[in-house]
Write a protein that holds these residues in place. Structure first.
Motif, PDB file in Angstrom:
ATOM      1  N   ASN A   1       6.188   4.179  11.407  1.00  0.00           N
ATOM      2  CA  ASN A   1       6.396   3.624  12.770  1.00  0.00           C
ATOM      3  C   ASN A   1       5.725   3.515  13.432  1.00  0.00           C
ATOM      4  O   ASN A   1       6.416   2.498  14.649  1.00  0.00           O
ATOM      5  CB  ASN A   1       7.712   5.149  13.013  1.00  0.00           C
ATOM      6  N   GLY A   2       4.762   3.473  13.681  1.00  0.00           N
ATOM      7  CA  GLY A   2       4.404   3.092  14.587  1.00  0.00           C
ATOM      8  C   GLY A   2       4.084   1.973  14.880  1.00  0.00           C
ATOM      9  O   GLY A   2       3.938   1.415  16.191  1.00  0.00           O
ATOM     10  N   TYR A   3       3.411   1.389  13.351  1.00  0.00           N
ATOM     11  CA  TYR A   3       3.077   0.017  13.294  1.00  0.00           C
ATOM     12  C   TYR A   3       4.132  -0.606  12.979  1.00  0.00           C
ATOM     13  O   TYR A   3       4.089  -2.328  12.508  1.00  0.00           O
ATOM     14  CB  TYR A   3       1.692   0.199  12.449  1.00  0.00           C
ATOM     15  N   GLY A   4       5.484  -0.144  12.292  1.00  0.00           N
ATOM     16  CA  GLY A   4       6.305  -1.135  11.646  1.00  0.00           C
ATOM     17  C   GLY A   4       5.890  -1.259  10.825  1.00  0.00           C
ATOM     18  O   GLY A   4       6.781  -2.785  11.015  1.00  0.00           O
ATOM     19  N   PHE A   5       5.602  -1.141  10.266  1.00  0.00           N
ATOM     20  CA  PHE A   5       5.804  -1.101   8.891  1.00  0.00           C
ATOM     21  C   PHE A   5       6.801  -1.292   7.765  1.00  0.00           C
ATOM     22  O   PHE A   5       7.892  -0.450   8.294  1.00  0.00           O
ATOM     23  CB  PHE A   5       5.068  -0.515   8.130  1.00  0.00           C
ATOM     24  N   THR A   6       7.360  -2.556   6.932  1.00  0.00           N
ATOM     25  CA  THR A   6       8.287  -2.111   6.075  1.00  0.00           C
ATOM     26  C   THR A   6       7.880  -1.538   5.166  1.00  0.00           C
ATOM     27  O   THR A   6       7.050  -1.413   4.674  1.00  0.00           O
ATOM     28  CB  THR A   6       8.534  -4.065   5.538  1.00  0.00           C
ATOM     29  N   VAL A   7       9.053  -0.236   5.347  1.00  0.00           N
ATOM     30  CA  VAL A   7       8.966   0.576   3.789  1.00  0.00           C
ATOM     31  C   VAL A   7      10.061   0.287   3.097  1.00  0.00           C
ATOM     32  O   VAL A   7      10.947   0.409   3.005  1.00  0.00           O
ATOM     33  CB  VAL A   7       8.915   1.901   4.773  1.00  0.00           C
ATOM     34  N   ILE A   8       9.350   0.146   2.124  1.00  0.00           N
ATOM     35  CA  ILE A   8       9.522  -1.222   0.535  1.00  0.00           C
ATOM     36  C   ILE A   8      10.159   0.820  -0.136  1.00  0.00           C
ATOM     37  O   ILE A   8      10.936   0.338  -1.146  1.00  0.00           O
ATOM     38  CB  ILE A   8       9.624  -1.445  -0.777  1.00  0.00           C
ATOM     39  N   GLY A   9       9.888   2.312  -0.536  1.00  0.00           N
ATOM     40  CA  GLY A   9      10.146   2.761  -0.952  1.00  0.00           C
ATOM     41  C   GLY A   9       9.369   4.240  -0.521  1.00  0.00           C
ATOM     42  O   GLY A   9       8.621   4.352  -0.091  1.00  0.00           O
ATOM     43  N   THR A  10       9.585   5.548  -0.569  1.00  0.00           N
ATOM     44  CA  THR A  10       9.095   6.968  -0.319  1.00  0.00           C
ATOM     45  C   THR A  10       9.470   7.933  -0.918  1.00  0.00           C
ATOM     46  O   THR A  10      10.876   7.610  -1.713  1.00  0.00           O
ATOM     47  CB  THR A  10       9.345   7.735   1.222  1.00  0.00           C
ATOM     48  N   ARG A  11       8.714   8.823  -1.251  1.00  0.00           N
ATOM     49  CA  ARG A  11       8.632   9.303  -2.477  1.00  0.00           C
ATOM     50  C   ARG A  11       8.220  10.410  -1.362  1.00  0.00           C
ATOM     51  O   ARG A  11       6.752  10.673  -0.914  1.00  0.00           O
ATOM     52  CB  ARG A  11       7.628   9.153  -3.675  1.00  0.00           C
ATOM     53  N   GLN A  12       8.545  12.068  -1.664  1.00  0.00           N
ATOM     54  CA  GLN A  12       7.808  13.367  -1.258  1.00  0.00           C
ATOM     55  C   GLN A  12       7.579  14.305  -2.368  1.00  0.00           C
ATOM     56  O   GLN A  12       9.360  14.377  -3.201  1.00  0.00           O
ATOM     57  CB  GLN A  12       9.207  14.171  -0.024  1.00  0.00           C
ATOM     58  N   LEU A  13       6.643  15.359  -2.072  1.00  0.00           N
ATOM     59  CA  LEU A  13       6.441  16.181  -2.463  1.00  0.00           C
ATOM     60  C   LEU A  13       5.864  17.981  -1.889  1.00  0.00           C
ATOM     61  O   LEU A  13       5.248  17.613  -1.502  1.00  0.00           O
ATOM     62  CB  LEU A  13       5.297  16.038  -4.134  1.00  0.00           C
ATOM     63  N   GLY A  14       6.878  18.586  -2.088  1.00  0.00           N
ATOM     64  CA  GLY A  14       6.817  19.252  -0.722  1.00  0.00           C
ATOM     65  C   GLY A  14       6.788  18.815   0.380  1.00  0.00           C
ATOM     66  O   GLY A  14       7.157  18.251   1.300  1.00  0.00           O
ATOM     67  N   ARG A  15       5.430  19.042   0.965  1.00  0.00           N
ATOM     68  CA  ARG A  15       4.558  18.529   2.400  1.00  0.00           C
ATOM     69  C   ARG A  15       4.670  17.093   2.291  1.00  0.00           C
ATOM     70  O   ARG A  15       4.127  16.184   3.257  1.00  0.00           O
ATOM     71  CB  ARG A  15       3.991  19.738   3.313  1.00  0.00           C
ATOM     72  N   THR A  16       4.008  16.664   1.422  1.00  0.00           N
ATOM     73  CA  THR A  16       3.532  14.994   1.423  1.00  0.00           C
ATOM     74  C   THR A  16       4.317  14.229   1.175  1.00  0.00           C
ATOM     75  O   THR A  16       5.490  14.680  -0.250  1.00  0.00           O
ATOM     76  CB  THR A  16       2.396  15.717   0.128  1.00  0.00           C
TER      77      THR A  16
ATOM     78  N   ASN B   1       0.717  -1.350  -0.367  1.00  0.00           N
ATOM     79  CA  ASN B   1       0.129   0.007   0.341  1.00  0.00           C
ATOM     80  C   ASN B   1       1.088   1.474  -0.168  1.00  0.00           C
ATOM     81  O   ASN B   1       2.030   0.528   0.470  1.00  0.00           O
ATOM     82  CB  ASN B   1      -0.762   0.128   1.608  1.00  0.00           C
ATOM     83  N   ALA B   2       0.872   2.244  -0.637  1.00  0.00           N
ATOM     84  CA  ALA B   2       0.774   3.815  -0.168  1.00  0.00           C
ATOM     85  C   ALA B   2       0.237   4.095   0.527  1.00  0.00           C
ATOM     86  O   ALA B   2      -1.421   4.557   0.261  1.00  0.00           O
ATOM     87  CB  ALA B   2       1.066   4.567  -1.924  1.00  0.00           C
ATOM     88  N   VAL B   3       0.841   5.322   1.249  1.00  0.00           N
ATOM     89  CA  VAL B   3       0.460   5.475   2.562  1.00  0.00           C
ATOM     90  C   VAL B   3       0.572   7.288   2.166  1.00  0.00           C
ATOM     91  O   VAL B   3       1.736   7.596   2.687  1.00  0.00           O
ATOM     92  CB  VAL B   3       0.789   5.374   4.069  1.00  0.00           C
ATOM     93  N   THR B   4      -0.324   8.113   1.662  1.00  0.00           N
ATOM     94  CA  THR B   4       0.484   9.930   1.320  1.00  0.00           C
ATOM     95  C   THR B   4      -0.823  10.665   2.403  1.00  0.00           C
ATOM     96  O   THR B   4      -1.159  10.216   2.687  1.00  0.00           O
ATOM     97  CB  THR B   4      -0.955   9.849   0.164  1.00  0.00           C
ATOM     98  N   GLY B   5       0.546  11.853   2.178  1.00  0.00           N
ATOM     99  CA  GLY B   5      -0.143  12.645   3.661  1.00  0.00           C
ATOM    100  C   GLY B   5       0.454  14.121   3.628  1.00  0.00           C
ATOM    101  O   GLY B   5       2.238  13.653   3.016  1.00  0.00           O
ATOM    102  N   PRO B   6       0.655  14.598   5.030  1.00  0.00           N
ATOM    103  CA  PRO B   6       1.259  15.434   5.363  1.00  0.00           C
ATOM    104  C   PRO B   6       2.644  14.363   5.402  1.00  0.00           C
ATOM    105  O   PRO B   6       2.069  13.543   6.535  1.00  0.00           O
ATOM    106  CB  PRO B   6       1.137  15.862   6.661  1.00  0.00           C
ATOM    107  N   ALA B   7       3.592  14.894   5.703  1.00  0.00           N
ATOM    108  CA  ALA B   7       4.926  13.648   6.031  1.00  0.00           C
ATOM    109  C   ALA B   7       5.213  12.980   7.393  1.00  0.00           C
ATOM    110  O   ALA B   7       5.591  12.012   7.825  1.00  0.00           O
ATOM    111  CB  ALA B   7       6.289  14.810   5.736  1.00  0.00           C
ATOM    112  N   ASP B   8       5.014  14.637   8.179  1.00  0.00           N
ATOM    113  CA  ASP B   8       5.127  13.924   9.725  1.00  0.00           C
ATOM    114  C   ASP B   8       3.866  12.911  10.153  1.00  0.00           C
ATOM    115  O   ASP B   8       3.720  11.878  10.698  1.00  0.00           O
ATOM    116  CB  ASP B   8       4.419  15.044  10.739  1.00  0.00           C
ATOM    117  N   VAL B   9       2.856  12.854   9.757  1.00  0.00           N
ATOM    118  CA  VAL B   9       1.443  12.538  10.325  1.00  0.00           C
ATOM    119  C   VAL B   9       1.592  10.531   9.880  1.00  0.00           C
ATOM    120  O   VAL B   9       1.480   9.725   9.908  1.00  0.00           O
ATOM    121  CB  VAL B   9      -0.196  12.377   9.288  1.00  0.00           C
TER     122      VAL B   9
END
Lengths: 296, 122
Positions: free
Chosen positions: A237-252, A223-231
Motif C-alpha cells: 500500500n505504501g507504494y501504491g502497487f497494483t495488487v492483482i491477487g492475494t493469498r493467505q496462509l495463517g499469518r503469511t 512479483n509476489a511479495v510474501t511475508g507477515p500480512a501486516d508487513v
C-alpha cells in the motif's frame, strides 16, 4: 516485408455479441508475438480480421499503412493457420495440399515442407480427413512454416499434438525464424511452454487490450511479495502497487503485484523481511484476466 | 540480486560469467552466437541478445563486427574482484543467519573452518 501492423479502435460484432471492443494496438515486424486470452476473449476474432477473413464492424487494421480487408497485395503475404490447419477438402491427400500451397504461396519451400512432414510423421499419401487431430495440426504447422509468409499466424495450432511434437514445432519455429526472419503471431493456451519463444506479448480480455509488452519487461513487473500480512500490506500500500491477487496462509500473506520494482524498493522489501519472487507469465496472465465482475 | 527464479537472460549471463570465472571461456575466446543460445535454450533470440548486451555493458564481452562476441581482456580478473567484494555479503552472511536459525554457535563454525584450514595446509 511486414514493417508494421496497426489496429485502430477495432470493433467486431456478431449480432448482439461484441467480440472485439474498440481494440487498438500496434506491432512492428520481424518479431514473434504471443497472443494470450481466455476462451472467448476475442483472440480468433482478432486474428481473423487481421488475416482479412472477416470484415470489421468498425475501426481498421492496416499493414504497412494499407487497409487489410480485401487487399490482395497484403493478404497474399499472410498465412493464417487455424486450430487444426484447415485448408483443403478432407477427401484430398496431403500431397495435394502441398501442391495447392506451392501454387498459392510465392515463397513456398517444398523441400522444407517435405522435411517437416517427415519430422512430424505425416504421410503425403494420407487423406486429410483420415489424419488424427494431432497430425492435422502438424499439417497446419507445415503449411504455415513452409509458406515463409511475411506474416504467419498460428491460432492455437497444436490441438491433439503430443509434447514431443509440440517441442519439435517450437524448435522448427525458432530455427526457421532465425534463418528467415519474419513476423509470427501465435495464440496459445500453453503459456508456460511457449512464453520463452515470444519477444512481445499481447493479452486481451473481453475483446479489449489488457496489456502489451516485451516478455522480459512484463515478467519484471510481476512479483509476489510474501511475508507477515501486516508487513506485506504496509509495503504494497505504501507504494501504491497494483495488487492483482492475494493469498493467505495463517499469518503469511502473498500479494501479487504488478509494477516496476526498482533496486531500492527490492532492498527495502528484503530489509523488512519480505520475500520477492517473480511471477511466471502464466500467473500474470491468470491474474490480469481473472473475472472480477467489473472491468477496471 | 539472487531471485529464486531470475529472468532467463540473467541466468544465461550468469552462466557465461561462471564459464569466464572457471576458465572454461578464455579471454579473447569467441562466445557462441545469440542464435546458438536461442536454439539451445528454446528462447527468443532477442532474449538471448539481452544477456549478451548486459555482458557487453559490464565490459565482459565485446563485439567484433561481422564475426561475433568475444571475452574481453581482463574479464576474469574483473569478475573475480567483483565476487570477492560480494563474498561476505552473499555467501558468509546467509551462512551465519542459517547457523543462528538452527542454533549452531559461531564458535563451532569457526572451529570447523580452522580445522578445514589445517587440513588444507597439510
Amino acid at each position: 516485408m511486414i514493417e508494421r501492423i496497426d489496429i485502430d479502435h477495432l470493433t467486431l460484432r456478431y449480432g448482439d455479441v461484441t467480440a472485439l471492443d474498440e481494440l487498438s494496438l500496434s506491432m512492428v515486424g520481424g518479431k514473434i508475438y504471443g497472443l494470450l486470452g481466455r476462451n472467448g476473449s476475442g483472440k480468433t476474432s482478432l486474428l481473423s480480421v487481421l488475416a482479412s477473413f472477416r470484415k470489421p464492424t468498425s475501426g481498421d487494421v492496416r499493414i504497412n499503412g494499407q487497409p487489410v480487408f480485401e487487399n490482395q497485395a497484403i493478404t497474399s503475404q499472410i498465412a493464417f493457420i487455424r486450430e487444426s490447419g484447415d485448408t483443403v477438402e478432407d477427401t484430398e491427400k496431403v500431397e495435394s495440399a502441398m501442391r495447392y500451397a506451392a501454387y498459392l504461396r510465392p515463397n513456398w519451400d517444398a523441400e522444407y515442407a517435405a522435411r517437416l512432414l517427415e519430422r512430424f510423421e505425416v504421410s503425403t499419401k494420407a487423406r486429410i480427413g483420415s489424419l488424427s487431430r494431432g497430425k492435422r495440426s502438424a499439417l497446419g504447422i507445415v503449411l504455415g512454416l513452409a509458406a515463409r509468409a511475411p506474416l504467419t499466424i498460428f491460432d492455437e495450432t497444436y490441438l491433439g499434438m503430443d509434447a514431443p511434437s509440440r517441442y519439435a514445432f517450437y524448435d522448427e519455429l525458432l530455427n526457421d525464424f532465425m534463418e528467415h526472419p519474419r513476423t509470427f503471431i501465435i495464440s496459445t493456451h500453453l503459456i508456460e511452454e511457449v512464453s520463452r519463444l515470444f519477444e512481445n506479448v499481447v493479452i486481451i480480455d473481453r475483446g479489449r487490450l489488457v496489456v502489451q509488452d516485451d516478455v522480459e519487461t512484463l515478467l519484471s513487473r510481476g512479483n509476489a511479495v510474501t511475508g507477515p500480512a501486516d508487513v506485506v500490506d504496509q509495503f504494497v500500500n505504501g507504494y501504491g502497487f497494483t495488487v492483482i491477487g492475494t493469498r493467505q496462509l495463517g499469518r503469511t500473506k502473498s500479494a501479487m503485484v504488478y509494477g516496476q520494482l526498482d533496486p531500492e524498493k527490492r532492498a527495502e522489501a528484503r530489509a523488512a523481511g519480505l520475500d520477492l519472487e517473480p511471477l511466471a507469465l502464466q500467473d500474470l496472465f491468470v491474474h490480469l484476466t481473472e473475472p472480477r465482475g467489473d472491468q477496471s | 540480486m539472487f531471485d529464486d527464479r531470475s529472468p532467463i537472460y540473467r541466468q544465461i549471463a550468469e552462466q557465461i560469467k561462471q564459464a569466464i570465472l572457471t576458465g572454461d571461456l578464455q579471454e579473447e575466446e569467441q562466445v557462441m552466437s545469440t542464435n546458438q543460445y536461442a536454439a539451445f535454450y528454446r528462447i527468443n533470440p532477442a532474449t538471448a541478445a539481452k544477456a549478451f548486451q548486459e555482458l557487453v555493458d559490464e565490459g565482459l564481452l565485446y563485439k567484433r563486427r561481422g564475426i561475433g562476441m568475444f571475452v574481453s581482456p581482463g574479464a576474469r580478473e574483473r569478475l573475480r574482484s567483483q565476487r570477492r567484494e560480494r563474498f561476505f555479503a552473499d555467501v558468509v552472511e546467509p551462512m551465519v543467519a542459517e547457523a543462528r536459525a538452527i542454533g549452531i554457535p559461531l564458535r563451532e563454525v569457526i572451529q570447523w573452518l580452522e580445522q578445514r584450514e589445517g587440513e588444507e595446509e597439510r
